[in-house]
Structures are given as C-alpha cells and as structure tokens.
Motif scaffolding. Structure first.
Motif, mmCIF file in Angstrom:
data_model
loop_
_atom_site.group_PDB
_atom_site.id
_atom_site.type_symbol
_atom_site.label_atom_id
_atom_site.label_comp_id
_atom_site.label_asym_id
_atom_site.label_seq_id
_atom_site.Cartn_x
_atom_site.Cartn_y
_atom_site.Cartn_z
ATOM 1 N N VAL A 93 0.947 -1.266 0.034
ATOM 2 C CA VAL A 93 -0.147 0.111 0.100
ATOM 3 C C VAL A 93 0.911 1.412 0.013
ATOM 4 O O VAL A 93 1.791 1.342 0.941
ATOM 5 C CB VAL A 93 -0.812 0.007 1.045
ATOM 6 N N HIS A 124 4.614 -12.265 -0.222
ATOM 7 C CA HIS A 124 4.785 -12.355 1.401
ATOM 8 C C HIS A 124 5.270 -13.785 1.523
ATOM 9 O O HIS A 124 6.210 -14.084 2.527
ATOM 10 C CB HIS A 124 3.472 -12.114 1.931
ATOM 11 N N CYS A 130 9.580 -12.166 11.667
ATOM 12 C CA CYS A 130 8.505 -11.154 11.160
ATOM 13 C C CYS A 130 8.974 -9.812 11.546
ATOM 14 O O CYS A 130 8.612 -8.910 10.917
ATOM 15 C CB CYS A 130 7.308 -11.446 11.720
ATOM 16 N N CYS A 160 10.714 -6.814 9.325
ATOM 17 C CA CYS A 160 9.910 -5.945 8.423
ATOM 18 C C CYS A 160 8.993 -5.111 9.369
ATOM 19 O O CYS A 160 8.780 -4.010 9.383
ATOM 20 C CB CYS A 160 9.474 -6.678 7.444
ATOM 21 N N HIS A 161 8.103 -5.889 10.131
ATOM 22 C CA HIS A 161 7.129 -5.592 11.090
ATOM 23 C C HIS A 161 7.765 -5.037 12.177
ATOM 24 O O HIS A 161 7.366 -5.594 13.299
ATOM 25 C CB HIS A 161 5.968 -6.396 11.091
ATOM 26 N N CYS A 197 2.926 -0.357 6.492
ATOM 27 C CA CYS A 197 4.178 0.509 6.796
ATOM 28 C C CYS A 197 3.657 2.065 6.597
ATOM 29 O O CYS A 197 3.883 2.894 7.214
ATOM 30 C CB CYS A 197 5.193 0.175 5.575
HETATM 31 C C1 HEC Z 1 10.374 -8.983 4.378
HETATM 32 C C2 HEC Z 1 9.583 -8.212 4.929
HETATM 33 C C3 HEC Z 1 8.316 -8.937 5.648
HETATM 34 C C4 HEC Z 1 8.331 -10.122 6.430
HETATM 35 C C5 HEC Z 1 9.778 -10.915 6.886
HETATM 36 C C6 HEC Z 1 7.129 -10.505 7.018
HETATM 37 N N1 HEC Z 1 6.152 -9.647 6.260
HETATM 38 FE FE1 HEC Z 1 4.261 -9.376 6.754
HETATM 39 N N2 HEC Z 1 4.076 -7.846 5.336
HETATM 40 C C7 HEC Z 1 5.012 -7.165 4.719
HETATM 41 C C8 HEC Z 1 4.587 -6.135 4.024
HETATM 42 C C9 HEC Z 1 5.571 -5.123 3.062
HETATM 43 C C10 HEC Z 1 3.445 -6.113 3.864
HETATM 44 C C11 HEC Z 1 2.393 -5.230 3.337
HETATM 45 C C12 HEC Z 1 2.234 -3.977 4.097
HETATM 46 C C13 HEC Z 1 1.761 -2.836 3.572
HETATM 47 O O1 HEC Z 1 1.063 -2.882 2.529
HETATM 48 O O2 HEC Z 1 2.341 -1.662 4.170
HETATM 49 C C14 HEC Z 1 2.797 -7.233 4.925
HETATM 50 C C15 HEC Z 1 1.516 -7.828 5.282
HETATM 51 C C16 HEC Z 1 1.487 -8.765 6.215
HETATM 52 C C17 HEC Z 1 -0.096 -8.987 6.546
HETATM 53 C C18 HEC Z 1 -1.310 -8.245 6.059
HETATM 54 C C19 HEC Z 1 -1.556 -7.023 6.564
HETATM 55 C C20 HEC Z 1 -3.105 -6.574 6.241
HETATM 56 O O3 HEC Z 1 -3.920 -5.895 6.814
HETATM 57 O O4 HEC Z 1 -3.433 -7.089 5.078
HETATM 58 C C21 HEC Z 1 0.082 -9.879 7.665
HETATM 59 C C22 HEC Z 1 -1.231 -10.633 8.506
HETATM 60 C C23 HEC Z 1 1.565 -10.022 7.843
HETATM 61 N N3 HEC Z 1 2.272 -9.198 7.043
HETATM 62 C C24 HEC Z 1 1.969 -10.768 8.741
HETATM 63 C C25 HEC Z 1 3.398 -11.267 8.877
HETATM 64 C C26 HEC Z 1 4.011 -12.412 9.772
HETATM 65 C C27 HEC Z 1 3.136 -13.287 10.619
HETATM 66 C C28 HEC Z 1 5.251 -12.567 9.484
HETATM 67 C C29 HEC Z 1 6.176 -13.606 10.164
HETATM 68 C C30 HEC Z 1 5.679 -14.836 9.821
HETATM 69 C C31 HEC Z 1 5.666 -11.593 8.638
HETATM 70 N N4 HEC Z 1 4.421 -10.873 8.113
HETATM 71 C C32 HEC Z 1 6.802 -11.286 7.895
HETATM 72 C C33 HEC Z 1 6.510 -7.550 5.140
HETATM 73 C C34 HEC Z 1 6.991 -8.675 5.638
#
Ligand code: HEC
Ligand code: HEC
Ligand code: HEC
Ligand code: HEC
Length: 123
Positions: A34, A49, A59, A62-63, A75
């Motif tokens: 986004v 993802h 996780c 990034c988060h 973000c």
């Molecule tokens: C390499 C970076 C990265 C890692 C590692 C990562 N994520 Fe993400 N994740 C993202 C990004 C980028 C988004 C999209 C966010 C945005 O659009 O701002 C996202 C989106 C999400 C969403 C959806 C949020 C929504 O409202 O739709 C979830 C749930 C999520 N991540 C959970 C996790 C979990 C649980 C882990 C670990 C197992 C994890 N992520 C690891 C980068 C990462």
C-alpha cells in the motif's frame, strides 16, 4: 504397542495444530504494498509475502513495531509521504528495509531479491 504409537502420533499432531494456530500466518499469495497518500509516482510493488516469510523467518525484521498479536499495520499507516519526526518517509523506510537487505545479501553472494528500480516497481 500399536495403540501407544497411535496415541503418541495423535498428541504430536495436536501439538503441531496448536502451534499452527497460535502463530499468526502472513498472507499466502502475492500482495500489493500500500502506497502512502501523495507518494504515487512509481508503479505499485507486488511482493511475495510467503517467499519472504520463509526466507526471513523473523517477522519483526519488517514489521518492526509489531508485538506479535493481531494483524501488523501497513508501513504507510506510520510512514507517510513526508518524513515526520523520527519516522522516515514511506519511500526511504521501504528502501532501507527492502533494498537494504537485498543489497547486503547480494554483497555476501547469496540468492536474494532485486535492487534495480524495475525489479520491484513493475509496470
Ligand atoms: C520481508 C518483509 C516481511 C516479513 C519478513 C514479513 N512481512 Fe508481513 N508484510 C510485509 C509487507 C511489506 C506487508 C504489506 C504491508 C503494506 O502494504 O504496508 C505485509 C503484510 C502482512 C499482513 C497483512 C496485513 C493486512 O492488513 O493485510 C500480515 C497479516 C503479515 N504481513 C504478517 C506477517 C507475519 C506473521 C510474518 C512472520 C511470519 C511476516 N508478516 C513477515 C512484509 C513482511
Ligand atoms: C506503528 C507505526 C509503524 C509501522 C506500522 C512501521 N513503522 Fe517503521 N518506524 C516507525 C517509527 C516510530 C520509527 C522511528 C523510530 C524507530 O526506529 O523505531 C520507524 C523507523 C523505521 C526505519 C528506520 C530504522 C533505522 O534503522 O533508522 C525503517 C527502515 C522502517 N521504519 C521501515 C518500516 C517498514 C518497511 C514498515 C512496514 C513493513 C514499517 N516501518 C512499519 C513506526 C512504524
Ligand atoms: C531480510 C532480507 C529481506 C528483506 C527485508 C526483503 N527481502 Fe525481498 N527477498 C529476500 C530474499 C532472500 C529473496 C529471494 C527469495 C526467494 O526467491 O525465495 C527476496 C526476493 C524478493 C523479490 C523477488 C521474488 C518474488 O517473487 O517476490 C522481490 C520482488 C522482493 N524480494 C521484494 C521485496 C520488498 C518489496 C521488500 C520490502 C517490503 C523486501 N523484498 C524485503 C530478502 C529480503
Ligand atoms: C526491493 C524493492 C525496491 C526497489 C529495488 C526499489 N524500490 Fe522504490 N519502493 C519500494 C517499496 C516497497 C516502496 C513503498 C511502496 C510504494 O510507495 O510503492 C517504494 C517507494 C518508492 C517511491 C515513493 C512512492 C512513489 O511511487 O512515488 C519512489 C519514488 C521510489 N520507490 C523510487 C524508486 C527508484 C527510483 C528505485 C531505483 C533507484 C527504486 N524505487 C527501487 C520498493 C523498491
């Protein structure tokens, strides 16, 4: 004996199921990152993802503000088009995390993601 093995297998299975439910999963397919309002010059970034959740198991790499419960925030909810106090603008926040990791891994000769603009901002 067979009964005991079956019981052990069942307990192990239930244990795994509990772990699977307790650990929140990220999105399974490709997602579109986004954009912050007012920062919309480049094509949207599509992001696997699931590949990242495997390659980067922590996780919070990034988060980075997430406490592990519920759904992490986008973000762009915190990183706006313009820098705000300590919060980088959305472009630099993303580039530091995403490109930064790819660049470092590439330097180390590892298989990683793209660093050229078009590798992420695909039309
Ligand atoms: C390499 C970076 C990265 C890692 C590692 C990562 N994520 Fe993400 N994740 C993202 C990004 C980028 C988004 C999209 C966010 C945005 O659009 O701002 C996202 C989106 C999400 C969403 C959806 C949020 C929504 O409202 O739709 C979830 C749930 C999520 N991540 C959970 C996790 C979990 C649980 C882990 C670990 C197992 C994890 N992520 C690891 C980068 C990462
Ligand atoms: C809940 C608000 C919030 C969310 C969501 C958030 N950030 Fe941040 N981010 C901050 C704040 C506050 C700072 C500055 C202080 C700090 O480093 O914690 C920051 C700093 C950063 C920095 C600079 C860290 C450094 O080493 O200087 C990067 C890079 C970054 N964020 C990337 C991201 C990415 C990528 C996402 C989405 C996957 C994200 N942030 C989601 C609030 C957030
Ligand atoms: C900590 C390291 C790390 C971070 C952070 C990271 N990546 Fe990656 N990225 C990888 C690795 C490793 C691969 C190769 C994974 C594979 O091919 O299985 C990859 C692959 C990719 C690819 C190509 C594969 C595909 O189909 O998606 C894209 C595009 C990508 N990353 C975008 C991003 C974006 C956008 C972010 C920030 C939201 C990001 N990456 C953050 C390590 C990282
Ligand atoms: C590893 C992936 C990746 C690479 C490589 C990359 N970007 Fe980005 N870029 C992102 C992500 C993720 C965002 C935040 C989401 C968004 O704004 O589309 C972003 C945001 C931006 C923004 C602010 C949003 C907008 O559309 O105005 C600009 C400008 C930008 N990138 C330009 C570039 C340029 C120029 C290059 C090459 C020098 C580049 N990016 C390379 C992932 C990447």
């Amino acid at each position: 004996m067979k009964k005991i093995i079956a019981l052990v297998a069942m307990v192990a299975f239930l244990g795994l199921a509990v772990v699977a439910f307790a650990t929140p999963a990220g999105p399974a397919g490709d997602i579109k990152i986004v954009k912050a309002k007012g920062a919309e010059k480049k094509p949207v970034v599509t992001f696997s993802h699931v590949k990242h959740a495997v390659a980067v198991p922590d996780c919070k790499v990034c988060h980075h503000t997430w406490n592990g419960e519920g759904t992490p925030k986008m973000c762009s909810e915190c990183h706006a088009a313009k820098k705000n106090g300590k919060k980088l603008d959305s472009k630099n926040a993303a580039h530091k995390t995403c490109r930064g990791c790819h660049r470092d891994m590439k330097k180390d000769g590892k298989k990683t993601g793209p660093t050229p603009c078009k590798g992420c901002h695909k039309k």
